[in-house]
Each structure stands twice: as structure tokens, then as C-alpha cells.
Design an enzyme around this catalytic site. Structure first.
Site, PDB file in Angstrom:
ATOM      1  N   ARG A  44       0.874  -0.798  -0.444  1.00 59.30           N
ATOM      2  CA  ARG A  44       0.030  -0.361  -0.161  1.00 59.30           C
ATOM      3  C   ARG A  44       1.188   1.291   0.285  1.00 59.30           C
ATOM      4  O   ARG A  44       0.444   2.077  -0.388  1.00 59.30           O
ATOM      5  CB  ARG A  44      -0.770   0.170   1.068  1.00 59.30           C
ATOM      6  CG  ARG A  44      -1.877  -1.261   1.475  1.00 59.30           C
ATOM      7  CD  ARG A  44      -3.019  -0.919   2.441  1.00 59.30           C
ATOM      8  NE  ARG A  44      -2.770  -0.011   3.545  1.00 59.30           N
ATOM      9  CZ  ARG A  44      -3.402   0.053   4.291  1.00 59.30           C
ATOM     10  NH1 ARG A  44      -4.705   0.357   4.464  1.00 59.30           N
ATOM     11  NH2 ARG A  44      -2.924  -0.167   5.736  1.00 59.30           N
ATOM     12  N   LYS A 104      -3.735 -16.992   8.521  1.00 55.37           N
ATOM     13  CA  LYS A 104      -5.604 -17.345   9.254  1.00 55.37           C
ATOM     14  C   LYS A 104      -6.431 -16.982   9.180  1.00 55.37           C
ATOM     15  O   LYS A 104      -7.923 -17.865   9.568  1.00 55.37           O
ATOM     16  CB  LYS A 104      -4.752 -17.230  10.529  1.00 55.37           C
ATOM     17  CG  LYS A 104      -4.627 -16.612  11.206  1.00 55.37           C
ATOM     18  CD  LYS A 104      -3.748 -16.160  12.927  1.00 55.37           C
ATOM     19  CE  LYS A 104      -3.423 -14.910  13.770  1.00 55.37           C
ATOM     20  NZ  LYS A 104      -2.210 -14.365  12.684  1.00 55.37           N
ATOM     21  N   VAL A 131      -1.064 -21.792  10.519  1.00 59.26           N
ATOM     22  CA  VAL A 131      -0.912 -21.880  12.193  1.00 59.26           C
ATOM     23  C   VAL A 131       0.312 -21.881  12.663  1.00 59.26           C
ATOM     24  O   VAL A 131       1.640 -22.129  12.553  1.00 59.26           O
ATOM     25  CB  VAL A 131      -1.659 -23.483  12.564  1.00 59.26           C
ATOM     26  CG1 VAL A 131      -1.694 -23.206  14.057  1.00 59.26           C
ATOM     27  CG2 VAL A 131      -3.395 -22.823  11.896  1.00 59.26           C
ATOM     28  N   GLY A 133       3.020 -20.183  13.355  1.00 57.88           N
ATOM     29  CA  GLY A 133       4.347 -19.693  13.124  1.00 57.88           C
ATOM     30  C   GLY A 133       4.989 -20.801  11.844  1.00 57.88           C
ATOM     31  O   GLY A 133       4.866 -21.246  11.252  1.00 57.88           O
ATOM     32  N   GLY A 186       7.019  -6.731  23.632  1.00 57.79           N
ATOM     33  CA  GLY A 186       6.430  -6.631  22.690  1.00 57.79           C
ATOM     34  C   GLY A 186       6.049  -8.177  22.192  1.00 57.79           C
ATOM     35  O   GLY A 186       6.079  -8.166  20.783  1.00 57.79           O
ATOM     36  N   ASP A 200      -7.404 -14.394  17.501  1.00 53.15           N
ATOM     37  CA  ASP A 200      -6.626 -15.339  17.514  1.00 53.15           C
ATOM     38  C   ASP A 200      -6.434 -17.317  17.283  1.00 53.15           C
ATOM     39  O   ASP A 200      -6.112 -17.260  16.010  1.00 53.15           O
ATOM     40  CB  ASP A 200      -5.310 -14.744  17.770  1.00 53.15           C
ATOM     41  CG  ASP A 200      -4.066 -15.178  16.721  1.00 53.15           C
ATOM     42  OD1 ASP A 200      -3.557 -15.138  15.968  1.00 53.15           O
ATOM     43  OD2 ASP A 200      -3.752 -16.238  17.605  1.00 53.15           O
ATOM     44  N   LYS A 204      -7.011 -20.356  14.577  1.00 57.17           N
ATOM     45  CA  LYS A 204      -6.523 -20.997  14.547  1.00 57.17           C
ATOM     46  C   LYS A 204      -6.977 -22.619  14.356  1.00 57.17           C
ATOM     47  O   LYS A 204      -6.629 -23.684  13.678  1.00 57.17           O
ATOM     48  CB  LYS A 204      -4.713 -20.772  15.480  1.00 57.17           C
ATOM     49  CG  LYS A 204      -4.569 -20.294  14.817  1.00 57.17           C
ATOM     50  CD  LYS A 204      -3.123 -19.827  16.053  1.00 57.17           C
ATOM     51  CE  LYS A 204      -1.818 -18.334  14.685  1.00 57.17           C
ATOM     52  NZ  LYS A 204      -1.165 -17.849  15.768  1.00 57.17           N
ATOM     53  N   GLY A 301       6.352 -14.119  14.975  1.00 53.20           N
ATOM     54  CA  GLY A 301       7.572 -13.474  15.133  1.00 53.20           C
ATOM     55  C   GLY A 301       8.159 -13.534  12.824  1.00 53.20           C
ATOM     56  O   GLY A 301       7.154 -14.878  12.565  1.00 53.20           O
TER      57      GLY A 301
END
Length: 435
Positions: A44, A104, A131, A133, A186, A200, A204, A301
Site C-alpha cells: 500500500r 489465518k 498456524v 508460525g 513486545g 486468534d 487457528k 515472529g
């Protein structure tokens, strides 16, 4: 002749995909049998792209135009969200272009549309990164275990909530304090709603159930509870029982149906999932022939997720090369729904419960409370009572009972004069697996 990719999105994950494609170019050529190149990258805001190894001439804001280009062999989507990603991927698949996605939310809401488009276009659909990572989980479910009968999938699939609950268990902190720590480090977003309220994990869970049981399950069909109501008292009570509290996604095959749910649960500390700490993910799979299998690793991550995306890119690129050589390649979407099992409502799910009540401390209270459980067919396994002044706390652990029976029991308890409050209800899952 190179395999050329359209990359949709170049944020945290997309930038890592670009890096890996650049750094591993020679190895990828050897594995695939042809170079793997980017035909273009749709974003974008091109001025915000920070992928250092990316040729800026590849950037475009026209995602649809990019994926329709005749020199594009496959599409890699790491934008996320439902729209416009759904329109883009449906169009690509209908054109016969293979798709790799980490989305997901889209798969959980409308994976059926992607499957149908892939079948119509004769294209492949890969989504390992959607799902857990970087954990290689979905491909084993849809390929390695395809000849087996999976009976149950139990997982910790959200790193933020697992970090919070692990901190509460380790330090005795309350939910708010643990969430603040997760945000500072974080692990939690500025708006953690999708994580702490279970959205979330529910997405999954829907994907895992769809794969494991060959039945289309949407996120809306997954029973969902978050962790914001879990207290330090619940965590301490679990510890006294030799348990730990985790936000679990559970998908199981029961009497010709599928039950799928996400909620906090106490599990024995001897269970393999109990030792999964911090922001890590793990999924425990039970199958008729393979028995008990455990998948563990970093669940989120940029780098771990990009690793899973790259694995799918290699699979897709090999198929493209095979087709060019006259072969058909391996056609698959992973979302075949030939079983069409019904999804059970939560009221029919049977498990154990840990119920904490604040009650008046006077004779006959325990017997009265026990009679309510008995009236609704919920058998009590243990009771622990502690008193304080004119009040007391009852901690009741039940035997297995339908969720509807426990719900009716709690509803009646809430209206009793002797019950000051139903402080918490936490499910108890997972007998210690056999060694």
C-alpha cells in the site's frame, strides 16, 4: 527458466521472505531445479518498505494487476485480513496460479472459497505459516498423517496468552500485570484483544479442525473464551492441584461429530503441553495408528513465519517446474471436506470443571451446594473449603459432565442467597498421557 512470484505484502513477515529468497537463492535453485525470483511486490505504501535486499523497481500498489501478469507463476500473500486478500487469492487460484498464504483469518472464515477456486483453476493452495508460525505442523497433518485417523488435537497456538499465563504461574502476578509485561517486551500488541479474547486461537483451531477431520470448520463455529478473567487465585488453585492453566485450542472427533473450542484450562503439570512456557507454541496430536505426537517451537515472529512461507514456496516452485516438464505435479488445497462431520455445540462437550464459590460460612451450606450439582447430574470429585469471618470459599472439582449441565448448575448457584458469587469456572483437561 525461473519460477516467478508475486509477493503481496512486505511488512514484518514479507520483509523476511524477501531476505530469505535473497540469501538462499543458490540453495533454492538447487532444491527447486530452477531459480526462484520475485516478479513484483505489492504494497500500500512503497515509501514504508524496509526490506533491504529488495529491488525498489519491483514495488507496485496494484496487487490485482501484479497477480494477473502472465509472467507470474505463483502468488505469495502475507497481507492478512479478509478483504481485499480474499478477492486477490480467489482470482489468482481461478487463473490456475498456485497460492501460498499465511492468512489465518481468511482461511478460518472462508477457506472453502479458496478451496473451490483452487479446484476450479487446477491450482495448489499452501498455508503452513497460518498456524503456529515456523512449526512444521499443517503439512504433517495433511500429508504425513493423511492415511491415519486423527482423534484429537490439543494445542497452545497463541504466544501472547501463553507468555501471560506462564508469567502468572511463575510470579503470582495478576492478569493486568502480566499483560503489561508482555506489552513492554513486545509479545503483546498495543490492542491485545485478538489474542487475550481468544480470536486468534479460534481462527487457528478452525484451520486445525478442518485439516484433521476433513470437515469445513469456520472460526464462528469454534466456542471461544479468552484469558482476561483468569485470576492469580485460579493459578494458585491450579498449582495446588498439580496443574497449570493454559489457553488451549481443542478439536476432537466424538461420536461422528467434531467439537472445537478455545478456552483456558487446567492441565496436569506432567502433560507435555504444561512445560511449554513463554511465547512458544505446541500442538499435541493423537491418532489411531501414530499414537501421540508433539509439535513444538516458535509460534510467531517474522523469521519463523517466513521460514514456513519459504517451505511452501519451495513446494509450489517444484510443482511449477514439474508441470513445465510435462508432469501434473501434486494438486492439493488441504481443505478437502469430504467427511462433512457436524460441529457439536459446546453444550454437548463433556469435560471436568474447577468451580470456585464465595459462600456464607454457616452450617448446611456445603450440603445445599452439593445438592444443586447433583440435581443437574454433575458429580463432585473433590471439595476444598477455607473460611474467613462470616464467608467461606468453596473450591469444587467435578467429574466429567456435559457443559450444558455445568452451565445450568452455575446459573442456579448464582441465584442462591448463600452464594455470594461464582468467582470462577475453569475447565480441567488432559489426563496425563501414557509414556
Amino acid at each position: 527458466m525461473a519460477v516467478r512470484l508475486a509477493l503481496l505484502g512486505c511488512g514484518t513477515v514479507g520483509a523476511q521472505v524477501v531476505r530469505l529468497l535473497h540469501e538462499q537463492a543458490d540453495d533454492l535453485t538447487a532444491r527447486v531445479g530452477a531459480p526462484v525470483e520475485l516478479a513484483g511486490v505489492a504494497v500500500r505504501r512503497p515509501d514504508r518498505v524496509r526490506a533491504v535486499s529488495l529491488d525498489r523497481d519491483l514495488l507496485t500498489t496494484d496487487a490485482l494487476g501484479l497477480l494477473k501478469r502472465p509472467d507470474v507463476d505463483a502468488v505469495v500473500e502475507v497481507v492478512g485480513g479478509i478483504e481485499p486478500a480474499r478477492g486477490w487469492l480467489v482470482e489468482a487460484l481461478r487463473q490456475g496460479k498456485d497460492v501460498v498464504t499465511a492468512n489465518k483469518a481468511l482461511l478460518a472464515e472462508d477457506g472453502g472459497a479458496l478451496h473451490d477456486a483452487a479446484v476450479a483453476g487446477g491450482a495448489d493452495l499452501y498455508f503452513e505459516a497460518a498456524v503456529a508460525g515456523g512449526i512444521p505442523l499443517l503439512r504433517p497433518l495433511r500429508e504425513s498423517l493423511h492415511g491415519d485417523r486423527i482423534t484429537r488435537v490439543t494445542g497452545i497456538v497463541n504466544g501472547t496468552t501463553n507468555f501471560i499465563l506462564s508469567a502468572m504461574d511463575a510470579t503470582g502476578a495478576g492478569f493486568t500485570e502480566a499483560l503489561e509485561e508482555a506489552t513492554e517486551l513486545g509479545y503483546a500488541e498495543a490492542d491485545p484483544t485478538a489474542d487475550v479474547d481468544g480470536f486468534d486461537a479460534a481462527a487457528k483451531a478452525a484451520i486445525l479442525a478442518s485439516l484433521a477431520f476433513h470437515t469445513r470448520v469456520t472460526a464462528a463455529e469454534v466456542y471461544r473464551e479468552g484469558i482476561s478473567e483468569v485470576t492469580s487465585a485460579d493459578v494458585a488453585s491450579a498449582r495446588e492441584m498439580g496443574c497449570v492453566i493454559k489457553l488451549l485450542c481443542l478439536a476432537e472427533r466424538v461420536d461422528g461429530a467434531v467439537a472445537v473450542r478455545v478456552h483456558p484450562a487446567m492441565i496436569p503439570r506432567q502433560h507435555p503441553l504444561a512445560a511449554v512456557g513463554g511465547a512458544y507454541n505446541a500442538v499435541f496430536v493423537e491418532a489411531d495408528a501414530a499414537g501421540q505426537l508433539m509439535f513444538y517451537g516458535a509460534g510467531a515472529g517474522g523469521s519463523p513465519t517466513a521460514s514456513a512461507v519459504l517451505g511452501d514456496i519451495v513446494a509450489v516452485a517444484r510443482t511449477v517446474v514439474a508441470r513445465r516438464a510435462g508432469g501434473n505435479g501434486l494438486r492439493q488445497t488441504g481443505l478437502e471436506a469430504y467427511a462433512e462431520l457436524p460441529v457439536r455445540p459446546i453444550g454437548e462437550v463433556v469435560t471436568r470443571y474447577h468451580v470456585r464459590l464465595d459462600v456464607a460460612d454457616r452450617p448446611g451450606v456445603l450440603a445445599t451446594v452439593a445438592s444443586v450439582f447433583a440435581r443437574h447430574g454433575v458429580s463432585i470429585a473433590t471439595v476444598h473449603q477455607t473460611g474467613r469471618s462470616s464467608d467461606a470459599t468453596l473450591v469444587i472439582v467435578t467429574h466429567r459432565a456435559p457443559d450444558s449441565a455445568l452451565t445450568a448448575t452455575v446459573a442456579e448457584l448464582r441465584h442462591m442467597e448463600i452464594v455470594r458469587s461464582v468467582a470462577s469456572v475453569v475447565r480441567v483437561e488432559g489426563e496425563t498421557p501414557a509414556g
